[in-house]
Design a protein around this motif. Structure first.
Motif, PDB file in Angstrom:
ATOM      1  N   ASP A   1       0.589  11.010  13.482  1.00  8.66           N
ATOM      2  CA  ASP A   1       1.898  10.382  13.356  1.00  8.66           C
ATOM      3  C   ASP A   1       2.743  10.782  14.561  1.00  8.66           C
ATOM      4  OD1 ASP A   1       4.202   9.178  12.506  1.00  8.66           O
ATOM      5  OD2 ASP A   1       4.717  10.775  11.095  1.00  8.66           O
TER       6      ASP A   1
ATOM      7  N   GLU B   1       0.947  15.930   5.155  1.00  8.70           N
ATOM      8  CA  GLU B   1       1.769  14.722   5.269  1.00  8.70           C
ATOM      9  C   GLU B   1       1.153  13.723   6.234  1.00  8.70           C
ATOM     10  OE1 GLU B   1       5.739  15.837   6.299  1.00  8.70           O
ATOM     11  OE2 GLU B   1       6.210  16.557   4.292  1.00  8.70           O
TER      12      GLU B   1
ATOM     13  N   GLN C   1      -1.705  12.022   4.481  1.00 10.30           N
ATOM     14  CA  GLN C   1      -1.228  11.053   3.498  1.00 10.30           C
ATOM     15  C   GLN C   1      -0.685   9.802   4.163  1.00 10.30           C
ATOM     16  OE1 GLN C   1       1.541  13.351   1.196  1.00 10.30           O
ATOM     17  NE2 GLN C   1      -0.040  14.134  -0.183  1.00 10.30           N
ATOM     18  N   ILE C   2      -0.006   9.958   5.282  1.00 12.61           N
ATOM     19  CA  ILE C   2       0.511   8.803   6.006  1.00 12.61           C
ATOM     20  C   ILE C   2      -0.637   7.945   6.531  1.00 12.61           C
ATOM     21  CG2 ILE C   2       1.695   8.123   8.142  1.00 12.61           C
ATOM     22  CD1 ILE C   2       3.632  10.447   7.619  1.00 12.61           C
ATOM     23  N   SER C   3      -1.677   8.584   7.059  1.00 17.95           N
ATOM     24  CA  SER C   3      -2.794   7.812   7.617  1.00 17.95           C
ATOM     25  C   SER C   3      -3.586   7.095   6.532  1.00 17.95           C
ATOM     26  CB  SER C   3      -3.712   8.721   8.426  1.00 17.95           C
ATOM     27  OG  SER C   3      -4.367   9.633   7.586  1.00 17.95           O
ATOM     28  N   LEU C   4      -3.534   7.576   5.292  1.00 11.30           N
ATOM     29  CA  LEU C   4      -4.245   6.927   4.195  1.00 11.30           C
ATOM     30  C   LEU C   4      -3.379   5.946   3.407  1.00 11.30           C
ATOM     31  CD1 LEU C   4      -6.249   9.980   2.840  1.00 11.30           C
ATOM     32  CD2 LEU C   4      -7.081   8.112   4.285  1.00 11.30           C
ATOM     33  N   SER C   5      -2.121   5.834   3.763  1.00 10.70           N
ATOM     34  CA  SER C   5      -1.223   4.948   3.024  1.00 10.70           C
ATOM     35  C   SER C   5      -1.574   3.488   3.304  1.00 10.70           C
ATOM     36  CB  SER C   5       0.227   5.218   3.407  1.00 10.70           C
ATOM     37  OG  SER C   5       0.478   4.771   4.720  1.00 10.70           O
ATOM     38  N   TRP C   6      -1.128   2.608   2.435  1.00  6.55           N
ATOM     39  CA  TRP C   6      -1.428   1.183   2.595  1.00  6.55           C
ATOM     40  C   TRP C   6      -0.728   0.612   3.823  1.00  6.55           C
ATOM     41  CZ3 TRP C   6       2.369  -2.540   2.454  1.00  6.55           C
ATOM     42  CH2 TRP C   6       3.603  -2.164   1.933  1.00  6.55           C
ATOM     43  N   ARG C   7       0.426   1.175   4.180  1.00  2.00           N
ATOM     44  CA  ARG C   7       1.121   0.687   5.378  1.00  2.00           C
ATOM     45  C   ARG C   7       0.310   0.979   6.638  1.00  2.00           C
ATOM     46  NH1 ARG C   7       6.530   2.644   2.994  1.00  2.00           N
ATOM     47  NH2 ARG C   7       7.452   0.684   2.324  1.00  2.00           N
TER      48      ARG C   7
ATOM     49  N   GLN D   1      -2.921   1.359   6.723  1.00  2.00           N
ATOM     50  CA  GLN D   1      -4.114   0.512   6.678  1.00  2.00           C
ATOM     51  C   GLN D   1      -3.776  -0.919   7.125  1.00  2.00           C
ATOM     52  OE1 GLN D   1      -7.110   1.797   6.113  1.00  2.00           O
ATOM     53  NE2 GLN D   1      -6.142   3.788   5.835  1.00  2.00           N
TER      54      GLN D   1
END
Length: 176
Positions: free
Chosen positions: A3, A133, A136-142, A144
């Motif tokens: 990020d 964090e 989690q950000i890299s795995l979020s739908w946004r 993707q």
């Protein structure tokens, strides 16, 4: 995926804030210990000056502890086996040097070691939180959706300039 929402300057300011907070917590612990000891012993002005000097020289150890703890906790590799002996060697070397000088240096040594340990723990906590964090950000739908959009744009661009939709794979020699 990393990020990049924080700039380097912002990250540095966050690290300094964590170092300052851990320094203040360390200083509060040390002042509490000195107050408890002062209940049983008579304080002299020399001891108060030595304590102030020790807090002044302990701040670089707080910054070092936060930095090393942060970098260690961001790593996915087992860095503890390399970092912990280095920290203990530093603490031991500084401790032996300052205690051998005696007097105020012994107080400075003790304060520096406490500051380093508390700050190292704070740095590990902050770095672990930042790593989780980021994951989690890299795995979020946004994330993707952004990745899929980026891939679609690349394919569209490749097609517009007359290339295949998929990039060619480099030739790999087959083992016989």
């Amino acid at each position: 995926m990393i990020d990049y929402s924080y700039s380097a300057a912002t990250s540095a300011l966050i690290m300094i804030a964590v170092a300052l907070c851990s320094f203040l917590v360390s200083a509060a612990i040390i002042l509490l210990l000195f107050w408890v000891v002062g209940l049983f012993l008579r304080w002299r002005d020399v001891n108060k000056v030595a304590l102030a000097q020790a807090l002044f020289f302990g701040f670089p150890f707080a910054v070092l502890g936060v930095t090393v703890g942060f970098v260690t906790s961001l790593s996915r590799e087992s860095a503890v086996g390399a970092v912990l002996p280095a920290i203990l060697s530093l603490v031991g070397g500084v401790g032996v040097y300052l205690v051998s000088r005696g007097g105020r240096s012994a107080i400075t040594s003790a304060v520096s070691v406490v500051m380093l340990c508390v700050s190292f723990s704070a740095g590990i906590g902050y770095g672990s939180r930042a790593r989780v964090e980021n994951e989690q950000i890299s795995l979020s739908w946004r994330a993707q959706v952004a990745s899929a959009t980026r891939e679609a744009n690349i394919k569209k661009y490749r097609k517009s300039i007359g290339l295949d939709d998929t990039p060619s794979q480099p030739a790999v020699a087959k083992a016989q």
